[in-house]
Design an enzyme around this catalytic site. Structure first.
Site, PDB file in Angstrom:
ATOM      1  N   GLY A   1       9.786  51.105  93.142  1.00  0.00           N
ATOM      2  CA  GLY A   1       9.637  51.675  91.801  1.00  0.00           C
ATOM      3  C   GLY A   1      10.761  51.202  90.908  1.00  0.00           C
ATOM      4  N   HIS A   2      11.980  51.328  91.384  1.00  0.00           N
ATOM      5  CA  HIS A   2      13.164  50.792  90.687  1.00  0.00           C
ATOM      6  C   HIS A   2      13.615  49.559  91.459  1.00  0.00           C
ATOM      7  CE1 HIS A   2      16.958  50.191  88.775  1.00  0.00           C
ATOM      8  NE2 HIS A   2      17.008  51.380  88.209  1.00  0.00           N
TER       9      HIS A   2
ATOM     10  N   HIS B   1      11.737  50.046  81.423  1.00  0.00           N
ATOM     11  CA  HIS B   1      13.120  50.397  81.737  1.00  0.00           C
ATOM     12  C   HIS B   1      13.950  49.123  81.859  1.00  0.00           C
ATOM     13  CE1 HIS B   1      16.448  51.888  84.288  1.00  0.00           C
ATOM     14  NE2 HIS B   1      16.180  53.076  83.783  1.00  0.00           N
TER      15      HIS B   1
ATOM     16  N   HIS C   1      13.241  56.208  94.786  1.00  0.00           N
ATOM     17  CA  HIS C   1      14.371  55.280  94.842  1.00  0.00           C
ATOM     18  C   HIS C   1      14.909  54.927  96.220  1.00  0.00           C
ATOM     19  CE1 HIS C   1      14.357  56.264  90.589  1.00  0.00           C
ATOM     20  NE2 HIS C   1      15.279  55.370  90.352  1.00  0.00           N
TER      21      HIS C   1
ATOM     22  N   GLU D   1      14.727  54.611  78.614  1.00  0.00           N
ATOM     23  CA  GLU D   1      15.874  53.688  78.718  1.00  0.00           C
ATOM     24  C   GLU D   1      15.376  52.245  78.668  1.00  0.00           C
ATOM     25  OE1 GLU D   1      19.002  56.255  81.353  1.00  0.00           O
ATOM     26  OE2 GLU D   1      17.457  55.196  82.483  1.00  0.00           O
TER      27      GLU D   1
ATOM     28  N   CYS E   1      25.341  55.824  87.423  1.00  0.00           N
ATOM     29  CA  CYS E   1      25.105  54.434  87.826  1.00  0.00           C
ATOM     30  C   CYS E   1      26.060  53.451  87.159  1.00  0.00           C
ATOM     31  CB  CYS E   1      23.655  54.044  87.529  1.00  0.00           C
ATOM     32  SG  CYS E   1      23.135  54.353  85.830  1.00  0.00           S
ATOM     33  N   CYS E   2      26.455  53.709  85.914  1.00  0.00           N
ATOM     34  CA  CYS E   2      27.203  52.707  85.149  1.00  0.00           C
ATOM     35  C   CYS E   2      28.651  52.505  85.619  1.00  0.00           C
ATOM     36  CB  CYS E   2      27.167  53.038  83.663  1.00  0.00           C
ATOM     37  SG  CYS E   2      25.513  52.893  82.933  1.00  0.00           S
TER      38      CYS E   2
ATOM     39  N   GLU F   1      22.392  50.310  77.595  1.00  0.00           N
ATOM     40  CA  GLU F   1      23.064  50.843  78.784  1.00  0.00           C
ATOM     41  C   GLU F   1      23.970  49.787  79.425  1.00  0.00           C
ATOM     42  OE1 GLU F   1      21.796  52.611  83.173  1.00  0.00           O
ATOM     43  OE2 GLU F   1      20.311  52.540  81.567  1.00  0.00           O
TER      44      GLU F   1
ATOM     45  N   CYS G   1      24.679  49.317  82.501  1.00  0.00           N
ATOM     46  CA  CYS G   1      24.012  48.708  83.661  1.00  0.00           C
ATOM     47  C   CYS G   1      23.050  47.604  83.246  1.00  0.00           C
ATOM     48  CB  CYS G   1      23.238  49.764  84.447  1.00  0.00           C
ATOM     49  SG  CYS G   1      24.263  50.825  85.484  1.00  0.00           S
TER      50      CYS G   1
END
Length: 641
Positions: free
Chosen positions: A214-215, A283, A163, A335, A431-432, A351, A353
């Protein structure tokens, strides 16, 4: 693709929101949520999971100082996703590998909040945080506490999992928001140094890595950095990340010299080149962040094939993979998006996010091609799934947003181990909450847009807007009754485009208009006042019968809101309730009361079928986003009719 028709959101500094529904939520974020999250980053919330954000940056700042002195740091493992007090040295990095991003999202929310409401005390606190972040920057521009603390020599060696580029993306967005609000360039300059390092490291040149995040999020963040600085190399780097993704051999395999983890990298949307992707997979947050970046690049490079892919992906989400609440990502496994029409209610992941990312995607698609369906979906997400993610006091949060909850099952059924029937004070993987804070604080950017010929009202939020070609005042009671008044003073003849909400079949507009792609276009040649009346009433909504869980059921909506039933109003065993579609639906200002029936409980596990015994019942519905604010109890969005 017609470049002259592209629009751009109106800058937040030129929007002053004054809306009876949203004012209190924006103010709650400013006065409660942002300060609360600052305390969470300091690990000062009693009973909450630790964040470690402040402590990691303090450790990283010390590590950076040691490196500047030419000394050697101790090496700690870089082999886990999460580091806790139980599994690592006390002097090493703690938390999840992406923990830095929470800090950056907080800075972004602060920047937006300061644009809306100057606050010297908050500004001083933010600049202390910025000083701390900058003190952790290495001489080559690198900023990432995980590797700086544990082993700087391992930086950029696990692009798929750990990340760094994701954290960089959030750093960029936070730095830009803060600079736009205050003019303070310190964090922006540090970000540009890091971006320069990324441009040097990743590319198709000799010695560069043909890698991509990756993300995802660096893609759209680099576009924003280009917009803020005018540095074309940042835009080109975003395009490189988009173009390279999914090519064979897959970089995630190259960097490990091994076979794929999951067979085809659908989890990271790297299973196909992006222009060949037609179904939303993997994801869900990563996906919509990627699709947002794709839409940005399609717009800047007038890339029809990339836009076609975005359109296919949007259609798949909207028509096969979207919850009625605006939630996406149906399964806890990864997710992720599930298969078409797989939208379970009591195991929905949805989620917070992911819905926020869906709004990002919607805005960018509408900027390329103004069609009401994009902001219809954004509205659904904003008023329902996103708001559900935060309690009414701003001090507890949902990560996933269920459409049906039985608290006993959450505690006793291991398949629902991830479900909480009440909002949590904080999350180790947090994260949210900061994502929600930045979304609410920047709401204006998702409501209004412009190009040389047209001003667009996408979301009906009361505000004063200084557009390039007009000054506008929007007075709105849209959330309450669907009514909007627009006062506009043009600087030249223009068009005003107002969205016709998908839920509205009966509306009045006080000026001549022409409907195109779900917007009413009104010619404006002089100062004018325009009245919009979108007549909202309670109505039942059916779901496709391909969604197995909802066969024979319906949901209730009114205006932009989806409603739900809670145990606290209607008693236990909500599955016993049945709504009479021919009965009355009475709105008392806070809730909707519907005529229906309650079935008598039958304790015989099996018996010969006969018509159930029922008694009349008044069934009380509340807006979905308000659920779980009165303690732990059953809830459902879908019910029998």
């Amino acid at each position: 693709m017609k470049k002259e028709s592209f629009s751009k959101h109106i800058d937040l500094k030129n929007i002053k929101i004054n809306d009876p529904f949203w004012n209190k939520i924006i103010e709650l974020v400013r006065t409660d949520v942002i300060p609360y999250q600052y305390e969470a980053f300091n690990d000062r919330i009693e009973g909450a999971e630790k964040s470690y954000c402040f402590s990691n940056f303090r450790k990283a700042a010390k590590a950076a100082e040691v490196l500047r002195e030419g000394k050697k740091l101790p090496d700690y493992p870089v082999d886990k996703w999460q580091y806790t007090d139980d599994n690592c040295d006390e002097n090493s990095f703690h938390g999840w590998v992406f923990q830095d991003s929470d800090f950056y999202k907080w800075i972004e929310a602060v920047g937006y909040s300061l644009s809306n409401h100057p606050d010297e005390q908050l500004k001083r606190k933010a600049e202390e945080v910025i000083d701390l972040i900058c003190s952790a920057q290495l001489e080559n521009g690198y900023i990432n506490t995980y590797y700086t603390i544990n082993n700087p020599e391992k930086a950029f060696t696990n692009i798929r999992d750990f990340h760094e580029l994701y954290c960089f993306g959030h750093l960029s967005e936070g730095a830009i928001a803060y600079y736009n609000a205050t003019g303070n360039r310190k964090l922006l300059d540090a970000t540009c140094r890091y971006a320069d390092l990324i441009c040097e490291t990743f590319g198709r040149g000799e010695g560069q890595k043909k890698a991509y995040p990756g993300h995802e999020i660096a893609e759209m963040a680099l576009v924003k950095l280009y917009e803020a600085t005018g540095e074309k190399k940042y835009l080109d780097e975003a395009k490189f990340f988009i173009d390279e993704r999914g090519l064979k051999p897959c970089w995630f395999d190259v960097e490990r010299n091994q076979k794929t983890r999951d067979g085809d990298h659908t989890y990271e949307q790297a299973h196909l080149p992006v222009r060949e992707q037609k179904e939303a997979v993997g994801h869900a947050v990563r996906a919509v962040y990627l699709y947002s970046g794709m839409a940005d690049i399609a717009k800047y490079y007038c890339d029809d094939t990339l836009l076609d892919a975005c359109e296919s992906l949007w259609n798949n989400i909207e028509n096969q993979k979207l919850y009625i609440t605006g939630g996406i990502g149906a399964t806890v496994d990864g997710e992720a998006f599930s298969f078409d029409y797989d939208l379970p209610n009591d195991q929905a992941y949805a989620e917070t996010c992911a819905s926020i990312g869906l709004v990002f995607f919607a805005r960018r698609m509408a900027e390329v091609y103004p069609d009401s369906r994009y902001h219809n979906v954004a509205e659904r997400a904003l008023f329902n799934n996103i708001l559900s993610g935060m309690a009414e006091d701003g001090k507890s949060f949902f990560y996933s947003n269920l459409l049906e909850v039985n608290p006993e099952a959450c505690k006793k059924d291991s398949r629902k181990r991830y479900i909480s029937p009440v909002r949590q004070k904080w999350f180790g993987c947090a994260c949210c909450p900061p994502n929600l804070a930045r979304m609410i604080s920047s709401l204006g950017e998702y409501c209004f847009a412009q190009n040389d010929e047209t001003i667009f009202i996408h979301q009906y939020v009361g505000a004063e807007i200084k557009a390039d070609n007009a000054d506008i005042r929007v007075n709105s009671t849209y959330a309450e009754n669907g009514r909007v008044q627009v006062s506009i003073s043009p600087k030249k003849p223009i068009k005003l485009a107002v969205r016709i909400p998908e839920w509205c079949r009966d509306f009045e507009i006080s000026a001549p208009y022409e409907i195109k792609n779900g917007y009413a276009y009104i010619s404006i040649t002089e100062k004018a006042e325009i009245f919009l009346d979108f007549k909202s009433k309670a109505k039942l909504i059916k779901c496709s019968n391909l969604v197995r869980e909802n066969a024979g059921k319906a949901a209730l909506s009114k205006g932009p809101f989806v409603y739900c039933i809670e145990e606290v109003d209607n008693g236990k065993n909500l599955q016993m309730l049945r709504v009479n579609p021919q009965g009355s639906f009475t709105d008392d200002g806070e809730a909707i009361l519907a005529d229906g029936f309650r079935e008598k409980a039958d304790t015989s596990l099996y018996s010969e079928y006969k018509s159930p015994e029922e008694s009349p019942a008044k069934i009380r519905f509340i807006p979905y986003y308000k659920w779980a604010n009165r303690g732990e109890n059953e809830m459902t969005v879908y019910f029998r009719v």
